[in-house]
Motif scaffolding. Structure first.
Motif, mmCIF file in Angstrom:
data_model
loop_
_atom_site.group_PDB
_atom_site.id
_atom_site.type_symbol
_atom_site.label_atom_id
_atom_site.label_comp_id
_atom_site.label_asym_id
_atom_site.label_seq_id
_atom_site.Cartn_x
_atom_site.Cartn_y
_atom_site.Cartn_z
ATOM 1 N N ASP A 95 0.695 -1.189 -0.050
ATOM 2 C CA ASP A 95 0.114 0.006 -0.093
ATOM 3 C C ASP A 95 0.894 1.180 -0.012
ATOM 4 N N GLU A 96 2.041 1.274 0.398
ATOM 5 C CA GLU A 96 3.161 2.459 0.571
ATOM 6 C C GLU A 96 3.953 2.480 -0.974
ATOM 7 N N TYR A 97 3.300 1.710 -1.917
ATOM 8 C CA TYR A 97 4.286 1.292 -2.943
ATOM 9 C C TYR A 97 5.720 1.085 -2.852
ATOM 10 N N ARG A 98 5.988 0.274 -1.916
ATOM 11 C CA ARG A 98 7.274 -0.148 -1.654
ATOM 12 C C ARG A 98 7.274 -1.692 -2.442
ATOM 13 N N VAL A 99 8.456 -2.013 -3.080
ATOM 14 C CA VAL A 99 8.536 -3.210 -3.534
ATOM 15 C C VAL A 99 8.624 -4.389 -2.563
ATOM 16 N N VAL A 100 7.858 -5.463 -2.687
ATOM 17 C CA VAL A 100 7.871 -6.512 -1.878
ATOM 18 C C VAL A 100 8.073 -7.769 -2.673
ATOM 19 N N GLY A 101 8.142 -8.049 -4.190
ATOM 20 C CA GLY A 101 8.192 -9.215 -4.903
ATOM 21 C C GLY A 101 8.382 -8.801 -6.535
ATOM 22 N N LEU A 102 8.268 -9.736 -7.375
ATOM 23 C CA LEU A 102 8.344 -9.542 -8.591
ATOM 24 C C LEU A 102 7.905 -11.189 -9.319
ATOM 25 N N HIS A 103 6.682 -10.762 -10.004
ATOM 26 C CA HIS A 103 6.156 -11.997 -10.672
ATOM 27 C C HIS A 103 7.041 -11.876 -12.118
ATOM 28 N N LEU A 104 7.308 -13.419 -12.564
ATOM 29 C CA LEU A 104 8.092 -13.560 -13.724
ATOM 30 C C LEU A 104 7.479 -14.754 -14.232
ATOM 31 N N TRP A 105 7.270 -14.378 -15.584
ATOM 32 C CA TRP A 105 6.755 -15.464 -16.645
ATOM 33 C C TRP A 105 7.484 -15.481 -18.114
ATOM 34 N N ASP A 106 8.546 -15.892 -18.244
ATOM 35 C CA ASP A 106 9.444 -15.866 -19.307
ATOM 36 C C ASP A 106 8.743 -16.463 -20.525
ATOM 37 N N LYS A 107 8.020 -17.586 -20.270
ATOM 38 C CA LYS A 107 7.055 -18.218 -21.428
ATOM 39 C C LYS A 107 5.888 -17.998 -21.627
ATOM 40 N N ILE A 108 5.484 -16.779 -21.404
ATOM 41 C CA ILE A 108 3.861 -16.404 -21.261
ATOM 42 C C ILE A 108 3.527 -16.400 -22.429
ATOM 43 N N TYR A 109 4.357 -16.031 -23.751
ATOM 44 C CA TYR A 109 3.969 -16.132 -25.142
ATOM 45 C C TYR A 109 4.575 -17.223 -25.921
ATOM 46 N N GLN A 110 3.692 -17.470 -26.707
ATOM 47 C CA GLN A 110 4.310 -18.374 -27.895
ATOM 48 C C GLN A 110 4.999 -17.377 -28.928
ATOM 49 N N PRO A 111 6.114 -17.590 -29.683
ATOM 50 C CA PRO A 111 6.865 -16.812 -30.312
ATOM 51 C C PRO A 111 6.173 -16.419 -31.540
ATOM 52 N N VAL A 112 6.144 -15.359 -32.023
ATOM 53 C CA VAL A 112 5.516 -15.190 -33.445
ATOM 54 C C VAL A 112 6.519 -15.658 -34.561
ATOM 55 N N LYS A 113 5.731 -16.507 -35.420
ATOM 56 C CA LYS A 113 6.428 -16.904 -36.341
ATOM 57 C C LYS A 113 7.151 -16.212 -37.308
ATOM 58 N N ARG A 114 8.451 -16.294 -37.625
ATOM 59 C CA ARG A 114 9.357 -15.440 -38.644
ATOM 60 C C ARG A 114 9.659 -16.264 -39.518
ATOM 61 N N GLU A 115 9.331 -15.549 -40.866
ATOM 62 C CA GLU A 115 9.831 -16.151 -42.127
ATOM 63 C C GLU A 115 10.883 -15.750 -42.589
ATOM 64 N N ASN A 116 11.733 -14.595 -41.767
ATOM 65 C CA ASN A 116 12.950 -14.147 -42.099
ATOM 66 C C ASN A 116 13.841 -15.092 -41.780
ATOM 67 N N LYS A 117 14.999 -15.375 -42.656
ATOM 68 C CA LYS A 117 16.118 -16.327 -42.444
ATOM 69 C C LYS A 117 17.266 -15.998 -41.558
ATOM 70 N N VAL A 118 17.756 -16.895 -40.869
ATOM 71 C CA VAL A 118 18.827 -16.703 -40.180
ATOM 72 C C VAL A 118 20.202 -17.237 -40.689
ATOM 73 N N VAL A 119 21.097 -16.521 -40.900
ATOM 74 C CA VAL A 119 22.322 -17.099 -41.707
ATOM 75 C C VAL A 119 23.603 -17.082 -40.409
ATOM 76 N N ILE A 120 23.976 -18.463 -40.511
ATOM 77 C CA ILE A 120 24.894 -18.828 -39.232
ATOM 78 C C ILE A 120 26.187 -18.928 -40.275
ATOM 79 N N MET A 121 27.475 -18.160 -39.931
ATOM 80 C CA MET A 121 28.763 -18.143 -40.534
ATOM 81 C C MET A 121 29.556 -19.199 -39.684
ATOM 82 N N ALA A 122 29.582 -20.422 -40.522
ATOM 83 C CA ALA A 122 30.072 -21.560 -39.536
ATOM 84 C C ALA A 122 31.383 -22.067 -40.526
ATOM 85 N N GLY A 123 31.844 -21.017 -41.369
ATOM 86 C CA GLY A 123 32.796 -21.888 -42.393
ATOM 87 C C GLY A 123 34.483 -21.339 -41.728
ATOM 88 N N GLY A 124 34.758 -20.584 -40.459
ATOM 89 C CA GLY A 124 36.189 -20.262 -40.303
ATOM 90 C C GLY A 124 37.015 -21.461 -39.718
#
Length: 351
Positions: free
Chosen positions: A103-132
């Motif tokens: 009630d005094e606006y002091r922090v007493v905790g934190l709710h976390l939910w890292d997996k709350i959303y399904q990721p938006v599908k991306r048609e963009n390509k990911v190029v990995i440079m693995a030839g070194g």
């Protein structure tokens, strides 16, 4: 799974702090949020890495006060709110962290939910440079390509793929040269990883940009490029969104780097000493080896030309193309030397 955790204590930062301290907090705690509190523990606001990025774009620096970037009046909940109610509100507000205040606006905790959303599908390509060749990582790369060197029991390249998959990317292109057949045998067409993989096969080393000249057909959408030896928690989707929103032709992820001079630096005017700075700290931005590019960039390349990515950026800037820096604050490590493998083990344990 939504959870209330005492780790929120580590996310708290005094109101008088600067941006450098905020970045250090985000890196150390890795919860993607800072709770800014005053001396009484009252919540003044929150800070995310996006707030820091926007601050840099406005001309702020590492010594600027966090009061310049703080997000005031953040969404908060009371301690007695039920789990289902919190879950519904987080879904409605599209937030992944919710401070809990009394009630005094002091922090007493934190709710976390890292997996709350399904990721938006991306048609963009990911190029990995693995030839070194992985010369700096010898002897580990004598009979093994660097992207397949294991960290905590898994090849480096699998961490890259996993991170991108979490952001909704499914279409990958991997550039191979040194012991490339081993990479192809390990990953195949990607089906066992739930993705699609194509390969660019270099007849000679073409560098981190030159290999893109082998792309055929040219991608239709902006695409992400990453070196094959980088382990990071960067959000590839946020990088791509930043790139598109700023109308960039090329975007480079950059990371703040500090180096402390081991000596006292003497400043002079002629022969007169005017100042002595004891072991000063120098700060700069370094190339993180992760990029977003527009398809038209490929037109700047000559097929078979060896070219690294910094040289590509020079080409773009010489033609007055928009080249932007994306300041990142997530965990990051270039696994280039044997000593880096130990650091990588510790990094992956925190992911």
């Amino acid at each position: 799974m939504i959870q209330k955790t005492d780790i929120w204590l580590e996310t708290c930062l005094p109101y008088e702090s600067n941006i450098q301290q905020a970045i250090s907090n985000l890196d150390r705690v890795a919860l993607k949020i800072i709770l800014v509190v005053n001396a009484s523990g009252v919540l003044e606001g929150t800070i995310s890495d996006g707030d820091i990025r926007r601050g840099f774009l406005k001309g702020l620096n590492l010594d600027s006060p966090i009061s310049e970037i703080i997000h005031r009046n953040p969404f908060v909940v009371s301690p007695g709110l039920s789990r289902d109610k919190v879950l519904g509100l987080m879904t409605e507000k599209q937030v992944q962290q919710v401070p809990i205040v009394n009630d005094e606006y002091r922090v007493v905790g934190l709710h976390l939910w890292d997996k709350i959303y399904q990721p938006v599908k991306r048609e963009n390509k990911v190029v990995i440079m693995a030839g070194g060749m992985g010369k700096r990582l010898l002897p580990y790369t004598q009979d093994c390509p660097k992207p397949l060197v294991k960290v905590a029991g898994r090849p480096i390249i699998e961490y890259i793929i996993e991170r991108a998959k979490e952001d909704g990317f499914e279409n990958f292109i991997i550039s191979v040269f040194h012991l490339g057949h081993m990479i192809e045998q390990h990953l195949g067409d990607g089906s066992s990883f739930g993705i699609n993989i194509e390969y660019l096969r270099e007849d000679k080393p073409l560098g981190t940009a030159g290999a893109l000249s082998l792309l055929s057909p040219k991608p239709e959408l902006p695409f992400v490029i990453t070196n094959g030896d980088v382990i990071t928690d960067i959000s590839y989707s946020q990088l791509l969104d930043f790139h598109v929103q700023h109308g960039a032709l090329a975007t480079m992820a950059v990371r703040s780097h500090e180096w402390q001079n081991p000596f006292g630096v003497v400043e002079t005017s002629g022969l007169e000493i005017i100042n002595i700075v004891e072991k000063p700290i120098q700060r700069s931005h370094i190339n993180a080896g992760i990029y977003a590019l527009e398809p038209d960039v490929i037109d700047l390349l000559m097929e078979g030309e060896c070219l690294d990515m910094p040289s590509m950026f020079y080409k773009i800037m010489d033609r007055k193309g928009k080249a932007f820096a994306y300041p990142m604050h997530e965990q990051w490590l270039d696994v280039g030397r044997p000593d880096d493998l130990t650091l990588a083990e510790n990094l992956t344990e925190k992911r």
